[in-house]
Motif scaffolding. Sequence first.
Motif, PDB file in Angstrom:
ATOM      1  N   ILE B 826      64.813  45.813  49.980  1.00  0.00           N
ATOM      2  CA  ILE B 826      64.710  45.818  48.519  1.00  0.00           C
ATOM      3  C   ILE B 826      63.761  44.716  48.077  1.00  0.00           C
ATOM      4  N   TYR B 867      60.786  49.393  45.712  1.00  0.00           N
ATOM      5  CA  TYR B 867      59.913  48.433  45.046  1.00  0.00           C
ATOM      6  C   TYR B 867      59.772  48.766  43.574  1.00  0.00           C
ATOM      7  N   LEU B 895      64.193  50.103  42.008  1.00  0.00           N
ATOM      8  CA  LEU B 895      65.172  49.327  42.770  1.00  0.00           C
ATOM      9  C   LEU B 895      66.564  49.921  42.599  1.00  0.00           C
TER      10      LEU B 895
END
Lengths: 159, 1088
Positions: B826, B867, B895
């Motif tokens: 992440i 992203y 995300l």
Amino acid sequence: MSFEPKIVAFFCNWCTYTAADLAGTSRMQYAPNARIIRVMCSGRVDPQFVLQAFREGADGVLIGGCHPGDCHYQEGNYKALRRYHLLAAMLEQLGIERERLRLEWIAASEGEKVKRVIDEMTEQLKKLGPLNWHRELEPAGSSRSPATGSERPEAKEAE
Amino acid sequence: MAEGAAGQERIGVYICHCGVNIAERIDVEQVAGFTSTLPGVVVARSYKFMCSDPGQELIKKDIREQGLNRVVVAACSPLLHERTFRRVLTEEGITPFYFQMANIREQDSWVHRDGGLATEKAKALVRAAVRRVSYHEPLEVREVPVNPDVLVVGGGIAGIEAALTLAEAGKRVYLVEREPSIGGHMAQLDKTFPTLDCSACILTPKMSDVGAHPNIELLTYSEVESIEGYVGNFKAKIRKKARKVTADCTGCSDCEDPCPITLPSEFDEGLRERKAIFRPFPQAVPNIYTISRKGVPACQASCPIHQNAYGYIALAAKGKFEEALDLILWDNPLPATLARVCHHPCEEDCSRRDVDQPLAIRQLKRLVTDTVGEWELPGPEAEREESVAVVGSGPAGLACAYDLRRKGYRVTVYEAEAEPGGRLSAIPAFRLPQEILEQEIARLEEIGIEIRRGSRVEVDKLLREHQAVFIAIGAPLEKLAIPGAELRGVIRGREFLASLRRGRPLEVGRSVIILGDDDRALDIARAAVRRGAKATLVSRLPQPKAASEEIEAVQEEGVRLETAVTPVRILGNGRVEGLECKTAGTEFVIEGETLIISAGGVPEAEAVAHLGLKLTAEGYLAADPLTLATDVAGVFAGGECVSGPLSVVEAMASGRKGAESIHRYLNGLDMYGARELEGPYASTIEVETSGVEQRPRQEGPRLPVAERKGFQEVQLPLEERAALEEAERCLKCAGCCDCRLCWTVCEPEAIDYTMEDELVEVEVGAVILATGYKTFDPRKIPQYGYGRYDNVLSGLEFERLVNSAGPTEGKVVLKDGSTPKRIAIIHCVGSRDERFNPYCSKICCMYSLKFAHLVKERTGAEVYNFYIDMRTFGKGYEEFYRRVRTEGVKLIRGLPGEIVQRDGKLHLIGENILLDEMYDLEVDMVILAVGLEPRADAEEIRRLFNISCSQDGWFLERHPKLAPVSTFTDGIFLAGACQGPKDIPDSVAQAGAAAAGALALIDAGQVKLEAYTAQIDASLCSGCRTCISLCPFGAIDFDEERRVAVVNAALCKGCGTCVAACPSGAATQAHFKDEQIMAEIEALLQEG
């Protein structure tokens, strides 16, 4: 035309003057009422400067220094704070509202605060209206003699 | 006097367009036209770029052709270009101070939308500058030599690079690093993007270069404590923290093995443990071990004899019982006794109390003594001639004798009774079996301490045979200071306990009252119960001064406790019938046939008279509280005969104090110095107990109440397994436990426990700050589950995991050791998020892609990168991104909102914003690409060095574009991520730039001092000294002869505070004189 107050701002070189530059580089828009005078430290601001500014027609005076603990000269801002309290009390006795003299700690990174403080103060002074001290102090009929460097302003003795 | 008053000034004014920056808002021609009408102005022009060469040439030409002697430029901020224009004046032979700048860009055209108002403001600003400049005066600028040495703070890659650059240029560099080794975060990384160089392989050669460079003095495990002075001449105080290992260390690592303390390895992000004696990683520079010791832990500090409980617990936990006992014997000759009878203040102060219950320290000592079983006390290393007499063989006397004997003195203990032990011998066997005490005394005799039983003595005779005497005869004689004490059935506690030992206990009848406040009273009550009586214990204290276990046991055995009670008188007619008591204003009577008094003893009058020593009004021996010296030279007294009631361990502490005094006395040493830490004190260690899992205390078993008929020992030992579990509960407050096992194996003898912090002072001309960053703490985003889910890792943790020198030797594995099949990475954790840090941390996209590549390479697992935007600027970065995409890494824009754990799998739930659909992806491992943040103490460092921070807390550069490595404090430079998030190439480049900045400063050789200093006109000074107290730099002195204040220009920094305060107007500040500022004020406000 509505009343546009005049503010004289004494900003210390290291924090608040730099913050005012930052407000500029960040293109923040604020009221054009303040005129900034650069001093090395807020501790240099002689109460006399403030009185002189009011006498010359300022509607408000703003002093900007580094946050407590941040002074480039260790503690000049504390000296400014002490003088500010005494001076504000004295001005009140002279009939000048407390809001007309303001002391703010503005760090070099706080461009936003320069904008906010000047905008706020401008609004406040608009509500208070003009001070007109320079007119009241002037004896009727006589023309005002501009202060010159060769003579020390008489307020110094009164300090 | 200013020339302004004389009116000879010829002023040139130049209004800059700054391209369109000024001109599009401000009518520059109008300003120029207005200015040309002002008094003194000879020429006023506007020009496109005043700072350009043609702009500067314009001024020069006017100076030459128009005879200008003052110049005003209305343009950008003076902080940017004042220097430029001053130089123009200098080049034309005019003093640079005949110049003033009006800031009509940053403080006018850029901040006001209304052109008309902006133009009016510009006019006022220019008018003020014109008025002011006529009052300007030439100033003297003094120069002082620059110290050529440089201080670099922070030993990460930026600090290393800066130090090496300077050292190569022949400058002496002090490189200060807080951690035991240089290397910083880069040393923790596995590979570096985008080239995938091994981080250690490219960093460690540089680290060794630093370690070996003759021009670099490396100060690791050190911190800058203070800095003073000014550009070119700084003085820094650096605290070298005590490593407790000297430079003789060869880095052989032999010491690691015996060390019983394991702590989480900071270098491995807690994924692995390290020993308390450690080096962060094998290639550490310097390659010297460090002992992490935080101070004296609470258990040891609160112990009257400072028994190293932490140490013996740690050793016992590792099965090193012999070593644990050796450590105990260091301070304590009676371990088996104290393991049974001590009131254990260590447990009262144990830090574990903040989590659940204190450690069962006394039981763990019992484990050690029981397990070792038989031992010998350590004897003297070398014999001495002097002999010392100890009178009394109670705990105070024995402890004193032991300490003196170990120092080599010949010691004789004189005991009036037939059996030694004093109050210890009176403790009933159900608490202290007789043979335990006998063995302890026998051990003392084995090391050469002579004990003369049944021996009454006189001081003057003793002094003929011995060089010093320690008197510790106890205070066994209970004062019967209560009405009714003469009644039949009133017994002294001491007599009762003695009768027990003799095996012919005194009759107590069916009900007995015991008056007393400590463990002796408890013993009596318990003994009385065993004689079949009903016992009531009356104590003045809210709780008797005894171990918690004993108070529990006494209640189990049916003794009634009356606490916080004042006994008024004993009732009865010839014989005791009861006790009248008072509590909280009410009176009541306790009935009983016998009353045993066990409180407030004094030394026996007969014995004391024998000794010929002075007594206090209360009947105790008079002795100096600090040294225990009596008024007879060479005679010292301690224990209960001096202090009144003491616990066993307190009495021993008094004995040890006496031994120390006698040693000092016999060697002619200072009797009073350095004795502050002899008694119990509060530990200064702050223990973080949040997040510590609760684990109940293992209480030792006690004999079942039904079986407590005779005098069989009640407290039973902990089973070894339970005891070891108990030992594991220790919070390891102090780090190193001071067991000194490392010392026994260190061949180069490099370990020095006495090492203290050292303050080093260095003088330097410039400072480079390279203090780096910390990573965002992902616990702040609880929905990602970091710290709760085993397989959610931070970026740095993954770096260690994937590193071949890391905890798994480079294997990417889950907590359970299995290989993950699917991994999610992440991006932007804590960055670009208004709730945490609004800025982009700059390196996370690239390191996330690097992780994706490494996972693919090492495991073949599926990789998902989540992203917001992919930021892969930089040389070779975009190419690396493309390469990773072709490796099959899946990239999802958006995300996850949260991570939940279901059936041991992690589920990422969020929205794919490119597909406009929700996802719920199951993975085995999640890596959080945490952002960068300023160090936790960046604020303190900033204040220390008198620099500023930007809003985010990063150190503020002088100019974001033109002076990115300088600060507003001359001589202080920035390098690396302390100024903002940066990758390695940028940090290295900036370090080079900072080094170049420092070199330029140093090689100039001279530095100009502040020109805007204060002066005091002696003819105006009234000598009031107001200014002297205001000056923060001590730059103003009082000339006693002339009765005036004088400014020392070399110390004055030019703040002007004294000037603003001078009531007589004698103080002025160069370039900021009253008339200069007054002129500015007046001109700013002038109308029209």
